[in-house]
Design an enzyme around this catalytic site. Structure first.
Site: not given
Length: 764
Positions: A57, A99, A103
């Site tokens: 991540h 951006k 999630h």
């Protein structure tokens, strides 16, 4: 355990050390690499720091080689990848920062807070660049909803509620997005959040609303490191690591890895930070997002080739007896790290006190390259900042073409029975009520899309959102797009198609693209078939970017989106932003005037592979997806933009899921005006004529007195234009080769379109 206990355990008990490494998501080889960097065994705190910063991540250790494919510089680019968000110039002293991020895993466990904190996190990425957020977007994927799927209904309602709850409370409009449903996401939903903000492009202020660009650097020996915002708690610890593993029963129990958001706290944090930036004393600023204090401080120090001494006793804590490990890895929301000029700290303290927020000195910039963490007078972590932020191992994964591709691509569509004319109405109504096509009104009506009063084209009526930019004559458009079924059937085409559709959507509101962001949602990259698909999808995006002269300026990679039941479809989402010339009229997908002429731009082929029609009528998600022809896409793009700028078109709507007949029905429903359609074809199957998803196509309407101007533009840009009907009062009729095959009222098609998803969720 104490630091000493851990050192002895890792040195003396090999079996236990493996258990600790597994809990931290690290391999034996990675541990040896850490040992070599430090020249010793790490402390438990240091191990935790490496575990989060070296997670997929945060480090992109499996995807970095692929991201190098993307063009990242261009005519408009002021800041490309490598910062909290990218920035593009829109002229007149202004720029846009934007951006998109994922999630996914948190939302699969705790949908409301997972989605809410996804929105909060991406907003912080934007204002930490100095930009004032003006719009939010999203891209969502769910499994099948309905009375037989109560768990998915819960996830769907929770995610939508979380997006609405956070966005509405913080006062940033949610203006666009997309939602798809597929069994592929039955155990691993996707929640991608995007934000767009406005900032000065230079040093001279152009409007009191906007300040200068700020970057995430920790420069200037002796400058103070300030912690600002909310207190630190134990929520979200190891959230980055949690986002870098496959979903399982064990991971679903890790609710501590899901953060809890407070949009009201973030609103005052946003305003305080933007006010501070305008004072000119900010050296650098960074959001405490994934990996919290560890990522923010190490990334800022690494960018500046400097060191930081951090005193953890000074960190504001929400809970008692927090350890250094917990403080450094916490992902509590609404927190920032700010570096200010030495001697001017009081200015920051006063501003944050006025907004009712912490502004606490927790460290300073020092010589060297070490991030040194001190707690109760002892050093609990001392590591090279760059080793955390930039020196994670990079893996070249093995690749193998997925076993299923040849089987699914070689389906002979021509062997399937063609559509019977008598079935056309039934199929159209089914398509309008399938969740992938049906109106998402029940979702976007929960979002406040008019707050800030910038929204010019609201959700649901056009192919992209349009906003004005306060303090200028600029108008901007934005969209998120991806057809994951295409990417499943052919990853290269799926990647290219995501960009191509985004460009078409902007063109349909008169906007030229100036920059893109991506959210690459894929399964476990360590499985060769998955990595092969990812490479091909990235290549498709890269080729499309170059064809459309658009750079990728920011983005996110989300891996390990799979469970024991299998991987998700490859889902390379594109967020695209464009600029509309000031004199350009507002245009939507809605029919405008009775009597207007309807044209199809672009040619239809027998391309039925991967279509919604094939899924509905033949229960097949097979075939080769529609071919992408970049030259035809560019011709269509230029034709649409110039025709809109010259006030020739009354409406425009791209052809995508569901094909021609579905798009016509949507435009009729949205405008509450009918259509009288007449189609002629001797070469196409009837189902392809009506429902093929051939790319590089759009439907447009024009006033009859604009016909000559329209024909000149058709000739100039070399596009195909077929007259297919006209706008009428109320009925929706379709005739093919002289035979009427559809005769429906607007009320009937609108009922199917608007009420399909609410009925599924209610079980009625």
């Amino acid at each position: 355990m104490t630091e000493l206990d851990f050192k002895q355990t890792i040195a003396d008990t090999k079996a236990f050390s493996k258990k600790v490494l597994k809990e931290h998501g690290l391999t034996d080889a990675e541990y040896k690499r850490i040992h070599k960097i430090l020249g010793r065994h790490p402390t438990i705190t240091e191990l935790g720091m490496y575990s989060v910063l070296w997670s997929e991540h945060c480090s992109y250790k499996h995807s970095k080689p692929l991201l190098k494919m993307f063009p990242t510089t261009g005519k408009y680019v002021l800041q490309g990848p490598g910062e909290n968000a990218g920035i593009v110039d829109i002229g007149n002293g202004l720029a846009l920062s934007f951006k998109i991020e994922s999630h996914n895993h948190p939302s699969a466990v705790e949908p409301y807070q997972g989605a809410a904190t996804g929105v909060g996190g991406i907003i912080r990425d934007i204002f930490t660049m100095g930009a004032r957020p003006i719009a939010s977007l999203n891209s969502l994927r769910f499994g099948s909803i309905g009375q037989d799927n109560p768990r998915m209904n819960y996830l769907f309602n929770g995610v939508v509620g979380g997006i609405a709850g956070y966005g509405n409370c913080i006062g940033i409009p949610t203006v666009a997005g997309e939602i798809y449903f597929s069994d592929s996401y039955g155990t691993n939903i996707l929640v991608n959040a995007m934000c767009v903000g406005v900032v000065q492009s230079g040093n001279e202020p152009v409007d009191k609303l906007y300040g200068p660009i700020v970057r995430g650097k920790a420069a200037g020996i002796g400058n103070k490191v300030l912690y600002v915002g909310a207190d630190t708690g134990r929520d979200g610890i190891h959230g980055a690591t949690f986002a870098s593993v496959e979903i399982s029963k064990e991971t679903e129990e890790k609710r501590s890895s899901v953060q809890v958001g407070d949009p009201f706290k973030e609103k005052v944090l946003l305003e305080a930070c933007l006010e501070l930036i305008k004072t000119g004393i900010v050296v650098g600023m960074q959001d405490m997002g994934a990996a919290g204090l560890t990522s923010s401080t190490s990334e800022m120090a690494s960018r500046s080739n400097s060191g930081i001494d951090m005193y953890l006793d000074k960190v504001p804590q929400r809970e008692k007896n927090m350890t250094p490990y917990e403080m450094l890895l916490s992902e509590s929301q609404e927190r920032m790290v700010v570096i200010v000029e030495k001697g001017k700290e009081q200015i920051a303290y006063d501003i944050f006190q006025r907004w009712g927020l912490h502004a606490v000195e927790i460290g300073e910039i020092v010589e060297g390259d070490k991030l040194r963490c001190i707690f109760q007078g002892e050093i609990v972590a001392e590591v090279p900042a760059r080793s955390l932020a930039d020196d994670a191992p990079v893996y070249e994964c093995e690749e193998t073409e997925p076993y299923y591709l040849q089987q699914v691509q070689e389906v002979k569509i021509e062997t399937l029975s063609d559509l019977d004319k008598a079935q056309t109405e039934t199929v159209l109504l089914k398509l309008l009520s399938t969740p992938n096509i049906a109106s998402k009104r029940c979702v976007y009506e929960q979002y406040d899309h008019m707050v800030q009063t910038n929204t010019s084209v609201a959700p649901g009526i056009a192919d992209a959102a349009v906003l004005r930019v306060k303090g200028s004559d600029k108008k901007i458009a934005m969209t998120t797009d991806c057809n994951a079924r295409y990417a499943y059937l052919d990853p290269y085409t799926g990647g290219a198609a995501a960009m191509a559709e985004a460009v078409r959507n902007l063109a349909c509101v008169g906007a030229r693209p100036i920059g893109a962001t991506d959210c690459l949602n894929f399964a476990n990259p360590e499985k060769p078939e998955n990595f092969w698909s990812m490479r091909r999808a990235c290549q498709g995006i890269a080729d499309a970017c170059r064809a459309f002269e658009t750079a990728i300026i920011s983005g996110n990679v989300s891996m390990y989106n799979e469970s024991a039941l299998g991987p998700i479809y490859p889902t390379p989402v594109i967020g695209l932003v464009g600029v509309i010339e000031p004199h350009t009229p507002r245009i939507t997908a809605q029919f405008q005037n009775v009597g207007d002429l309807i044209f199809q731009i672009g040619e239809t082929s027998n391309a039925l592979g991967g279509t919604e029609y094939l899924k509905i009528q033949h229960d097949m998600e097979l075939g080769f997806p529609p071919h992408i022809d970049f030259e035809k896409e560019k011709q269509l793009q230029e034709f649409l933009i110039n025709s809109i700028e010259q006030c020739v078109l009354s409406s425009a709507h791209d052809l995508s899921e569901g094909g021609l007949l579905t798009a016509l029905a949507e435009s009729a429903i949205l405008s509450d005006k009918g259509a009288e359609i007449q189609l002629m074809s001797n070469k196409l199957r009837l189902d392809a004529l009506l429902f093929a998803e051939t790319q590089a196509r759009a439907i447009v309407t024009i006033s009859p007195d604009k016909l000559a101007d329209f024909q000149k533009l058709v000739a100039k840009y070399g596009v195909s234009a077929q007259s297919i009907g006209k706008v009428v009062d109320s009925s929706f009729t379709v005739t093919t080769n002289g035979t009427k095959i559809v005769d429906l009222s607007l009320e009937k098609i609108a009922d199917k379109y608007y009420n399909a998803i609410p009925k599924l969720l209610s079980g009625k």
